[in-house]
Design an enzyme around this catalytic site. Structure first.
Site, PDB file in Angstrom:
ATOM      1  CG  HIS A 111     -35.789  27.691   6.523  1.00  0.00           C
ATOM      2  ND1 HIS A 111     -35.881  26.992   7.705  1.00  0.00           N
ATOM      3  CD2 HIS A 111     -34.557  28.256   6.508  1.00  0.00           C
ATOM      4  CE1 HIS A 111     -34.760  27.117   8.379  1.00  0.00           C
ATOM      5  NE2 HIS A 111     -33.933  27.875   7.682  1.00  0.00           N
ATOM      6  CD  GLU A 122     -28.276  31.455   7.424  1.00  0.00           C
ATOM      7  OE1 GLU A 122     -27.886  32.513   6.888  1.00  0.00           O
ATOM      8  OE2 GLU A 122     -29.181  31.423   8.291  1.00  0.00           O
TER       9      GLU A 122
END
Length: 202
Positions: A14, A84
């Site tokens: 990202h 994550e």
């Protein structure tokens, strides 16, 4: 006789967030992209446009979902296993802050792991186990075309390590910047890095 077409797992980290900019561990905190992070994602669109994706998968965190959208990926499937690393008690802290807190100037998350906090946290092996589920699904797909995975710095580094048949801790040696594109695939049947940490500039 023509050579077989080799496709790729395209790993997309990202774009920039406030915490990725400052080096804070961002696991369960759902940070938005900064304007610079949105620009990172938009710059990916031309690079990805002609890649014939037969599948695209994203972490559920908004920073990943928004990156996928701005990068022009279509029909993106949310894959919770791509989230994550859960950093537990180290969420929001930088590596220098953690080293000072634990009194160890060599502390490193891949080597030393995390401690419980508001969440229990995960070991590197926990993260490897869940991203392995993603790999089991998407690796066979690259016989037919490219597959995009949009996620985070540590989860993608661990995923790459597992794909390469290395220890998950090998991810410590794979630098992966915000807004980067990497590509994994096979050469003579062996898992390989095709492109790593490519960042598209204006």
């Amino acid at each position: 006789m023509s050579q077989p077409v080799e496709h790729s797992l395209v790993l997309i980290r990202h774009g920039q967030t406030e915490w990725s900019r400052t080096g804070q561990h961002t696991g369960t905190t759902d940070m938005p992209l900064l304007p610079d992070g949105e620009a990172d994602a938009r710059r990916m669109a031309d690079f990805l446009a002609d890649m014939n994706f037969i599948g695209a998968f994203s972490s559920p965190m908004q920073r990943a979902v928004r990156t996928a959208e701005l990068a022009g990926l279509r029909d993106v499937e949310i894959a919770p296993e791509l989230r994550e690393w859960d950093y537990g008690g180290y969420e929001g802290m930088t590596t220098p802050q953690i080293r000072e807190q634990v009194g160890d100037p060599t502390w490193e998350v891949f080597k030393d792991g995390v401690v419980p906090g508001k969440t229990p946290g995960e070991s590197v092996w926990d993260v490897a186990a869940r991203v392995s589920h993603v790999l089991a699904k998407v690796t066979p797909m690259i016989d037919e075309g490219n597959v995009a995975l949009v996620a985070h710095g540590h989860s993608l580094r661990i995923l790459a390590s597992v794909f390469l048949q290395m220890s998950p801790r090998f991810g410590a040696r794979l630098l992966l910047g915000a807004g980067s594109i990497s590509m994994l695939g096979f050469h003579h049947g062996q898992p390989t890095i095709q492109v790593w940490n490519h960042q598209i500039k204006d």
